[in-house]
Design a protein around this motif. Structure first.
Motif, PDB file in Angstrom:
ATOM      1  N   LYS A  40       2.305 -14.146   4.327  1.00  0.00           N
ATOM      2  CA  LYS A  40       2.424 -12.965   4.669  1.00  0.00           C
ATOM      3  C   LYS A  40       3.403 -13.054   5.901  1.00  0.00           C
ATOM      4  O   LYS A  40       3.671 -14.490   6.624  1.00  0.00           O
ATOM      5  N   VAL A  41       4.321 -12.397   6.735  1.00  0.00           N
ATOM      6  CA  VAL A  41       5.052 -13.024   7.840  1.00  0.00           C
ATOM      7  C   VAL A  41       4.656 -12.214   9.163  1.00  0.00           C
ATOM      8  O   VAL A  41       4.703 -13.045  10.233  1.00  0.00           O
ATOM      9  N   CYS A  42       4.594 -10.744   9.345  1.00  0.00           N
ATOM     10  CA  CYS A  42       3.640 -10.443   9.762  1.00  0.00           C
ATOM     11  C   CYS A  42       3.435  -9.145   9.999  1.00  0.00           C
ATOM     12  O   CYS A  42       3.546  -8.450   8.879  1.00  0.00           O
ATOM     13  N   TYR A  43       2.167  -8.736  10.424  1.00  0.00           N
ATOM     14  CA  TYR A  43       1.124  -7.710  10.391  1.00  0.00           C
ATOM     15  C   TYR A  43       0.771  -7.131  11.926  1.00  0.00           C
ATOM     16  O   TYR A  43       0.489  -7.301  12.195  1.00  0.00           O
ATOM     17  N   THR A  44      -0.210  -6.021  10.912  1.00  0.00           N
ATOM     18  CA  THR A  44      -0.579  -4.653  12.139  1.00  0.00           C
ATOM     19  C   THR A  44      -1.810  -4.984  12.532  1.00  0.00           C
ATOM     20  O   THR A  44      -2.297  -5.848  11.783  1.00  0.00           O
ATOM     21  N   PRO A  45      -2.565  -5.286  13.909  1.00  0.00           N
ATOM     22  CA  PRO A  45      -3.399  -5.671  14.893  1.00  0.00           C
ATOM     23  C   PRO A  45      -4.460  -5.252  13.155  1.00  0.00           C
ATOM     24  O   PRO A  45      -5.783  -6.490  13.584  1.00  0.00           O
ATOM     25  N   GLY A  46      -4.654  -4.547  12.634  1.00  0.00           N
ATOM     26  CA  GLY A  46      -5.882  -3.583  12.118  1.00  0.00           C
ATOM     27  C   GLY A  46      -6.055  -4.250  10.784  1.00  0.00           C
ATOM     28  O   GLY A  46      -7.432  -4.124  10.178  1.00  0.00           O
ATOM     29  N   LEU A  47      -5.441  -5.340  10.582  1.00  0.00           N
ATOM     30  CA  LEU A  47      -5.846  -6.534   9.193  1.00  0.00           C
ATOM     31  C   LEU A  47      -5.885  -7.787   9.618  1.00  0.00           C
ATOM     32  O   LEU A  47      -5.295  -7.786  10.206  1.00  0.00           O
TER      33      LEU A  47
END
Length: 148
Positions: free
Chosen positions: A34-41
């Motif tokens: 993972k590089v970046c992701y949304t806060p819901g995860l």
């Protein structure tokens, strides 16, 4: 988290607000990190989604090589009970993955994903990792021998 990752995270969130039915988004390297992701995860869910998306894209690349016109994976989609997973190439060595609800307009979500990649694809790169060289002894030093 770096300011670059926060900026990408904000852009992912912004894309989800425009794409009706978008639940989660993440940028991953082609080898599944993972590089970046949304806060819901959660961190664990982002790791799992990264691995799943990388595996799907790897299979798509194999299918492209075997049955397509050359080697190159495009967009992938997996439909499951409760939603859809969409994956698109996003810059050198990276992919953008989005999980939607089951009633999402998949074409519209894919449009916003591709729009984001077009706008900031250069920032969505994940260069290949290179193994570090083994440390070398200082000049003139002899490596220890196994015998006396």
């Amino acid at each position: 988290m770096s300011s670059h990752d926060r900026d990408l995270g904000w852009m992912l969130e912004n894309m989800l607000t425009k794409a009706p039915g978008g639940r989660h988004a993440l940028v991953l390297s082609k080898d599944g990190l993972k590089v970046c992701y949304t806060p819901g995860l959660s961190v664990d869910a982002a790791d799992q989604l990264s691995a799943i998306a990388a595996g799907i894209q790897s299979l798509a690349l194999s299918a492209s090589g075997e049955f397509g016109e050359g080697l190159g994976a495009g967009q992938s989609m997996v439909e499951f009970r409760g939603g859809v997973l969409l994956i698109v190439p996003a810059g050198e060595g990276a992919h953008l993955a989005v999980v939607t609800t089951e009633d999402a307009e998949v074409g519209l979500v894919a449009h916003f994903m591709n729009e984001l990649v077009d706008q900031i694809g250069d920032h969505l790169t994940a260069p290949p990792r290179r193994p570090q060289a083994a440390p070398q002894p200082p000049d003139g030093a002899r490596p220890p021998s196994g015998t006396s």
